[in-house]
Design an enzyme around this catalytic site. Structure first.
Site, short mmCIF file in Angstrom:
data_model
loop_
_atom_site.label_atom_id
_atom_site.label_comp_id
_atom_site.label_asym_id
_atom_site.label_seq_id
_atom_site.Cartn_x
_atom_site.Cartn_y
_atom_site.Cartn_z
N GLY A 1 -22.36 -0.60 59.50
CA GLY A 1 -22.31 0.49 58.76
C GLY A 1 -23.50 1.10 58.56
N ASP B 1 -35.84 -1.43 53.49
CA ASP B 1 -35.29 -2.36 52.35
C ASP B 1 -35.10 -1.56 51.49
OD1 ASP B 1 -35.21 -4.91 51.47
OD2 ASP B 1 -37.03 -4.67 50.54
N GLY C 1 -22.72 -4.48 47.98
CA GLY C 1 -23.84 -4.73 47.25
C GLY C 1 -23.30 -4.29 45.58
N TYR C 2 -24.48 -3.44 45.12
CA TYR C 2 -23.87 -3.22 43.75
C TYR C 2 -23.29 -1.84 43.49
CZ TYR C 2 -27.52 -6.66 42.82
OH TYR C 2 -28.16 -7.86 42.60
#
Lengths: 204, 204
Positions: free
Chosen positions: A19, A77, A161-162
């Site tokens: 992705g 990151d 993730g979030y």
């Protein structure tokens, strides 16, 4: 005289996440670069994200891989900073609940940590640092961020993730609800990659 | 049509050291930049060099100042890595003996630490990282290094820091003996600055 094509610069994306590779390809489209995936280099070292900041982690990963592969490497990151938690989970976003990349556990832990925090104080931002390193140790880093709010329950099945907990107020949708194309346009990683594109173009 | 001059880009050198300013000016000569000294900005914050690496220190200083001043800032960090001391004094080079910048005490401490180390094992290198930061958080970092050996007593009165103890074998002279022009050509900072010049030129 035959038409001269500009030689393509090879850049390795320091990730095996498909992705992410796709998103980077979309933002850098039209530049004379050929993007390669880390999956093409099975002997590449695993770089531990031990830094205290997103910047340190992105640079360390890009530098170690560029030096090992002898090629330009792009690494990122990113993470979530929640104001009511003094910037946590931050660099520990992917391993907040213990095991790296357990999205469901991380989301549960975040909701629990914010159980008694009212809506107005649930402000947060996604941040991303993208680093491009060359084998000669030159590093270029750029940042992107996206301001939002943590919801009271997950919403939407997109992203990772979030994303299902991160409410983006201008659209009144979570990153889990949003169409990927819209998310890439407003997201922290999208912004960082567009900043990289601007800085990278004259270097090619 | 009148001759068009390229507009000059202002870059603040994140140092009040006049020798350093002069060296940077010499290497960047001919580029459309106007270098300014940090002395012109008396309200600029003091940035503590608390990082674990030269890179972290140089970037931190450049980023904090660029954000505060709203201008491009160039900062460096450098030091001496002695193999027999596992890379020490490294990032602590300027404060090895305790007080920051006490060259005589630092040199005495280094000679004492290497008292029983024979010539062949006194290998060392000066390393330098130069970081250029913009107010939008873009950072460009480059490195330079210079291999040498630690002598048994100070030699020469030029340079500063560990220069009188740093023997450069190709010239059989210490950095304290060498003519400044020659030192700038072979030194770690000279190499980093030349790498910066190459990367910076297309960004202007």
């Amino acid at each position: 005289m035959s038409k001269q094509e500009a030689p393509e610069r090879e850049i390795v994306i320091g990730s095996r996440n498909k992705g992410k590779l796709k998103e980077i390809q979309a933002v850098l489209a039209g530049l004379p670069v050929r993007l390669r995936s880390l999956s093409e280099f099975p002997d590449a070292p695993e770089v531990e994200e031990t830094g205290a900041t997103f910047r340190e982690n992105a640079e360390l990963k890009a530098l170690v891989l560029a030096s090992h592969l002898g090629l330009w490497v792009l690494a990122d990151d990113s993470g979530l900073e929640v104001d009511a938690l003094k910037g946590e989970p931050g660099v520990r976003s992917a391993r907040y609940a213990g095991q790296h990349g357990d999205d469901a556990a991380n989301n549960r832990k975040l909701l629990e940590a914010l159980r008694n925090v009212p809506e107005a104080q649930r402000t947060a931002r996604f941040r991303c640092v993208v680093a491009l390193a060359r084998p000669d140790s030159l590093v270029l880093t750029v940042e992107g961020s996206c301001e939002g709010r943590i919801g009271f329950q997950p919403r939407g099945h997109g992203g990772f993730g979030y994303d299902p907990l991160f409410l983006y107020p201008p659209e009144n949708q979570t990153f889990g609800d949003l169409d990927p194309e819209i998310k890439n346009r407003i997201s922290h990683r999208g912004e960082a990659l567009r900043n990289l594109r601007k800085a990278l173009a004259p270097m090619l």
